[in-house]
Write an enzyme that holds these catalytic residues in place. Sequence first.
Site, PDB file in Angstrom:
ATOM      1  N   LYS A  69       0.815  -1.223   0.000  1.00 30.77           N
ATOM      2  CA  LYS A  69       0.000   0.000   0.000  1.00 30.77           C
ATOM      3  C   LYS A  69       0.847   1.270   0.000  1.00 30.77           C
ATOM      4  CE  LYS A  69      -3.002  -3.024  -0.011  1.00 30.77           C
ATOM      5  NZ  LYS A  69      -3.568  -3.440  -1.293  1.00 30.77           N
ATOM      6  N   HIS A  75     -16.018  -4.965   6.628  1.00 28.93           N
ATOM      7  CA  HIS A  75     -15.166  -4.944   5.435  1.00 28.93           C
ATOM      8  C   HIS A  75     -15.571  -5.975   4.381  1.00 28.93           C
ATOM      9  CE1 HIS A  75     -12.840  -2.019   7.540  1.00 28.93           C
ATOM     10  NE2 HIS A  75     -12.612  -2.860   8.523  1.00 28.93           N
ATOM     11  N   ARG A 116      -7.467  -7.581  -9.980  1.00 27.62           N
ATOM     12  CA  ARG A 116      -8.191  -8.825 -10.303  1.00 27.62           C
ATOM     13  C   ARG A 116      -9.584  -8.469 -10.808  1.00 27.62           C
ATOM     14  NH1 ARG A 116      -9.013  -8.022  -4.637  1.00 27.62           N
ATOM     15  NH2 ARG A 116     -11.203  -7.498  -4.350  1.00 27.62           N
ATOM     16  N   GLU A 148      -2.406   7.505   7.732  1.00 29.76           N
ATOM     17  CA  GLU A 148      -3.250   8.328   6.865  1.00 29.76           C
ATOM     18  C   GLU A 148      -4.165   9.198   7.703  1.00 29.76           C
ATOM     19  OE1 GLU A 148      -5.724   6.391   3.911  1.00 29.76           O
ATOM     20  OE2 GLU A 148      -4.071   5.089   3.321  1.00 29.76           O
TER      21      GLU A 148
HETATM   22  C1  MV4 Z   1      -9.900   4.603   5.386  1.00 26.57           C
HETATM   23  C2  MV4 Z   1     -11.061   5.090   6.006  1.00 26.57           C
HETATM   24  C3  MV4 Z   1     -11.079   6.410   6.376  1.00 26.57           C
HETATM   25  N1  MV4 Z   1     -10.003   7.190   6.142  1.00 26.57           N
HETATM   26  N2  MV4 Z   1      -8.865   5.423   5.166  1.00 26.57           N
HETATM   27  C4  MV4 Z   1     -11.267   0.018   5.220  1.00 26.57           C
HETATM   28  C5  MV4 Z   1     -10.623  -1.140   4.537  1.00 26.57           C
HETATM   29  C6  MV4 Z   1      -9.381  -0.645   3.936  1.00 26.57           C
HETATM   30  N3  MV4 Z   1      -9.326  -1.061   2.580  1.00 26.57           N
HETATM   31  C7  MV4 Z   1      -9.406   0.831   4.087  1.00 26.57           C
HETATM   32  N4  MV4 Z   1     -10.553   1.183   4.852  1.00 26.57           N
HETATM   33  C8  MV4 Z   1     -10.796   2.461   5.227  1.00 26.57           C
HETATM   34  N5  MV4 Z   1      -9.776   3.344   5.011  1.00 26.57           N
HETATM   35  C9  MV4 Z   1      -8.925   6.678   5.542  1.00 26.57           C
HETATM   36  N6  MV4 Z   1      -7.872   7.480   5.336  1.00 26.57           N
HETATM   37  C10 MV4 Z   1     -12.127   4.217   6.212  1.00 26.57           C
HETATM   38  C11 MV4 Z   1     -11.988   2.891   5.834  1.00 26.57           C
HETATM   39  C12 MV4 Z   1     -13.137   2.067   6.092  1.00 26.57           C
HETATM   40  C13 MV4 Z   1     -13.945   1.595   5.057  1.00 26.57           C
HETATM   41  C14 MV4 Z   1     -13.650   1.861   3.723  1.00 26.57           C
HETATM   42  C15 MV4 Z   1     -14.439   1.379   2.714  1.00 26.57           C
HETATM   43  C16 MV4 Z   1     -15.563   0.639   3.022  1.00 26.57           C
HETATM   44  C17 MV4 Z   1     -15.890   0.354   4.327  1.00 26.57           C
HETATM   45  C18 MV4 Z   1     -15.081   0.823   5.357  1.00 26.57           C
HETATM   46  C19 MV4 Z   1     -15.421   0.536   6.665  1.00 26.57           C
HETATM   47  C20 MV4 Z   1     -14.613   0.994   7.672  1.00 26.57           C
HETATM   48  C21 MV4 Z   1     -13.471   1.757   7.388  1.00 26.57           C
END
Ligand code: MV4
Length: 501
Positions: A118, A237, A294, A202
């Site tokens: 990442k 998630h 993918r 972040e």
């Molecule tokens: C975040 C975020 C808020 N701010 N990054 C969740 C899984 C991972 N792929 C990254 N995720 C998140 N990153 C920042 N800077 C909130 C999430 C997140 C989330 C993102 C997409 C869909 C559902 C989620 C549920 C909780 C947190």
Amino acid sequence: MSLFKRILIANRGEIAVRIMRAAAEMNIETVAIYSDADRLALHTRLADYAYRVGPPPAVESYLNIDRILEVARQSGAEAIHPGYGFLAENADFAERVAAAGFVFIGPGPRAIRDMGLKTRARQIMKKAGVPVTPGTESAVQSKTAANKVADEIGYPVLIKAASGGGGKGMRLVEKPEDLPKAMDAAAREAASAFGDPQIYIEKYLESPRHIEVQILADHFGNTIYLNERECSIQRRHQKVIEEAPSPIITATLRKKLGEAAVAAAQACGYRNAGTIEFLFDKNLNFYFMEMNTRLQVEHPVTEMTTGIDLVKEQIRIAAGEKLKIKQEDVKISGHAMECRIYAEDPLNNFYPSVGQIRYLNPPAGPGIRIDSGVYELGEVNVYYDPMISKLVAWGNDRSEAINRMRRALREYHITGVRSNIPFCLLVMNHPAFVSGQFDTHFITDHFRSEDLARGPKELKKVAAIAAVLAAKCQVNPSAPSENGHYEISPWLTAGRQSSLR
Ligand code: MV4
């Protein structure tokens, strides 16, 4: 230029079936692999050839690279499609497939590796001018450095695993005092989940929407975007409902977002089908989150609104064909909604529900598509993902798609295993969902497991009373009445709006 004669599908369930369908329509033969738990599975039955790879645990079967390559050689396959999950984003596998003389139907190992890290992905995107959330582009090495960065970008901050994804190894930090402990916890979780303790920081976006862009790239430098999918309805998630287009994206924003996605794909030398995930804030600013290298579970909503078969395009690209579709050919037709149907019990905290499917009546009719990996009297086992099918509804607009999805969910009958179908119906009827105004917290904000379990307990009493009455009156709902004629049973009409009685 000719396509492949035979391809191997290194996967199982609905996605293996989906890939076989594309291959069959292209007159390409298919080779299935199966574990002992999947000897009688749908994907095993539908393939032209099927080879056992090993015992049920995935590490010994669907993740067993040596054995899969051996089957590829024995079967005479020319290419391997990895589907999603399992080996799909394993750069070593992509490398070994190529080294063994087969075509990997997917991106090159370098793009997989770069996007899997990442921090590296953030570096590449920042350099290419794709917006990323404020934060670090490399792993944080010390608590002093972390404190400094967090102060600069401002709290709350999110600690993420460098090799992560899908929410594991993530820690939300609201204030400086909590930072050191959260870093240790995140690093520990990252080390055990990904074998890499590296973490980065972040800025935390409070209530983002998750919107992603599908891209296709060929080997001749052509990269196009196939618009966005709205994926904010998730639980732990795990996406539950996806749709295309997103209810909040305007044509102007779509173009800007699509061009950012194409820039992202080009920046990592991407080939084949891929997805760039973005987070959107309240003001519709968007930030690169991750790239999925993918085919994705939710690809059908893009197919139903663009008319493009993504799996066929993947196969053509891998075979070295030029993309025939130009960006200006990509149009949006109507609206598509997907519910992931899981064999999980929403009344019992969504715990997986396994066993034999005793009865199965999937919905059909106008605008309905089901990508399923199961059949009536088949088994849902404990070894793999509990997703059994994807129900997709297409409509001329969002409202028609929702109404069609409601109708289809009510038609969808499964017994033997519990499913989340009733939960999907609750979402389809929820005013916040219907309004299109929701974010990634939708499920936690609007549903509690105590509430989900309560209503049906009362219904159980009603069911018990009905059963006693049926026994007392000696009613058999499907037997002819005294005069020997069959009549429409009141058991079937009770509680319906129809006046047929
Ligand atoms: C975040 C975020 C808020 N701010 N990054 C969740 C899984 C991972 N792929 C990254 N995720 C998140 N990153 C920042 N800077 C909130 C999430 C997140 C989330 C993102 C997409 C869909 C559902 C989620 C549920 C909780 C947190």
